[in-house]
Design a protein around this motif. Sequence first.
Motif, short mmCIF file in Angstrom:
data_model
loop_
_atom_site.label_atom_id
_atom_site.label_comp_id
_atom_site.label_asym_id
_atom_site.label_seq_id
_atom_site.Cartn_x
_atom_site.Cartn_y
_atom_site.Cartn_z
N UNK A 23 -70.82 -38.21 -21.62
CA UNK A 23 -69.64 -38.31 -20.76
C UNK A 23 -69.96 -38.97 -19.42
N UNK A 24 -71.23 -39.05 -19.08
CA UNK A 24 -71.64 -39.72 -17.85
C UNK A 24 -71.61 -41.23 -18.10
N UNK A 25 -70.89 -41.95 -17.27
CA UNK A 25 -70.70 -43.39 -17.45
C UNK A 25 -72.03 -44.14 -17.39
N UNK A 26 -72.91 -43.76 -16.47
CA UNK A 26 -74.17 -44.47 -16.31
C UNK A 26 -75.10 -44.26 -17.50
N UNK A 27 -75.05 -43.10 -18.11
CA UNK A 27 -75.95 -42.80 -19.21
C UNK A 27 -75.40 -43.19 -20.58
N UNK A 28 -74.15 -43.57 -20.62
CA UNK A 28 -73.53 -43.90 -21.91
C UNK A 28 -74.18 -45.13 -22.54
N UNK A 29 -74.69 -46.04 -21.73
CA UNK A 29 -75.28 -47.27 -22.25
C UNK A 29 -76.65 -47.03 -22.88
N UNK A 30 -77.27 -45.92 -22.58
CA UNK A 30 -78.58 -45.61 -23.17
C UNK A 30 -78.45 -44.44 -24.14
N UNK A 31 -77.35 -44.38 -24.86
CA UNK A 31 -77.08 -43.25 -25.75
C UNK A 31 -78.14 -43.11 -26.83
N UNK A 32 -78.62 -44.23 -27.37
CA UNK A 32 -79.60 -44.14 -28.45
C UNK A 32 -80.95 -43.65 -27.92
N UNK A 37 -84.82 -39.23 -27.26
CA UNK A 37 -85.47 -38.31 -26.33
C UNK A 37 -85.19 -36.86 -26.71
N UNK A 38 -83.93 -36.55 -26.96
CA UNK A 38 -83.57 -35.18 -27.32
C UNK A 38 -84.04 -34.80 -28.72
N UNK A 39 -84.28 -35.78 -29.56
CA UNK A 39 -84.84 -35.53 -30.87
C UNK A 39 -86.34 -35.24 -30.79
N UNK A 40 -87.02 -35.87 -29.86
CA UNK A 40 -88.48 -35.72 -29.76
C UNK A 40 -88.89 -34.37 -29.18
N UNK A 41 -88.07 -33.78 -28.36
CA UNK A 41 -88.46 -32.52 -27.70
C UNK A 41 -88.66 -31.38 -28.69
N UNK A 42 -87.74 -31.12 -29.64
CA UNK A 42 -88.02 -30.06 -30.62
C UNK A 42 -89.20 -30.37 -31.53
N UNK A 43 -89.40 -31.65 -31.81
CA UNK A 43 -90.56 -32.02 -32.64
C UNK A 43 -91.85 -31.69 -31.90
N UNK A 65 -91.23 -43.92 -26.54
CA UNK A 65 -90.27 -45.00 -26.80
C UNK A 65 -88.97 -44.77 -26.03
N UNK A 66 -88.47 -43.54 -26.06
CA UNK A 66 -87.21 -43.23 -25.38
C UNK A 66 -87.34 -43.42 -23.87
N UNK A 67 -88.40 -42.92 -23.30
CA UNK A 67 -88.58 -43.05 -21.85
C UNK A 67 -88.73 -44.52 -21.46
N UNK A 68 -89.50 -45.26 -22.25
CA UNK A 68 -89.68 -46.67 -21.92
C UNK A 68 -88.39 -47.47 -22.10
N UNK A 69 -87.62 -47.16 -23.14
CA UNK A 69 -86.35 -47.86 -23.34
C UNK A 69 -85.37 -47.60 -22.19
#
Length: 159
Positions: A23-32, A37-43, A65-69
């Motif tokens: 819902x944050x406009x600035x973060x919507x462009x990096x949704x993937x 990132x949120x997938x890697x934390x439980x792993x 990869x997520x942080x660098x992207x």
Amino acid sequence: MKITIFLKIFNLFLICLYAFCLFNIELRQVWFSLFILFLSIPILIKSAYFVQDSKLWLGSFLLFIAIFNIYVHFYGLRFSFVYPVYILIFGLSSFLVFAIFRQNIHLKVFVICVFEVLLLSIFKFAYITTFEFVFIQVIFVLFVITNMLVRAKINTRSN
């Protein structure tokens, strides 16, 4: 509380956090990248609790990869400028597994990735010509393949 129940609750929290970030406009462009990132934390949590090297490699690879992207997106870097870093991330994930589990194959993968990134960087900054780059690259690949074949032959010998 059992770890599986904790992980289910934590995953639900991460899903809600991901939905909030969308819902944050600035973060919507990096949704993937946020999804990765949120997938890697439980792993990574599973790898720490169950002491699994494969989950540690996958979790750290996805995290890096997520942080660098996200970094590339916010600074507007071009892919042609940063592609060696993706190879380095592959090596860094292997180095992390080596540092924790002491598996020598991961140290070898790390060293191969670092040499490849150095070679690409030398070529990218125009210190060598295309012919020299291809020549060194072919020699490096032949060395790696020869080394792998020798190691495979040594490991398959019967005593």
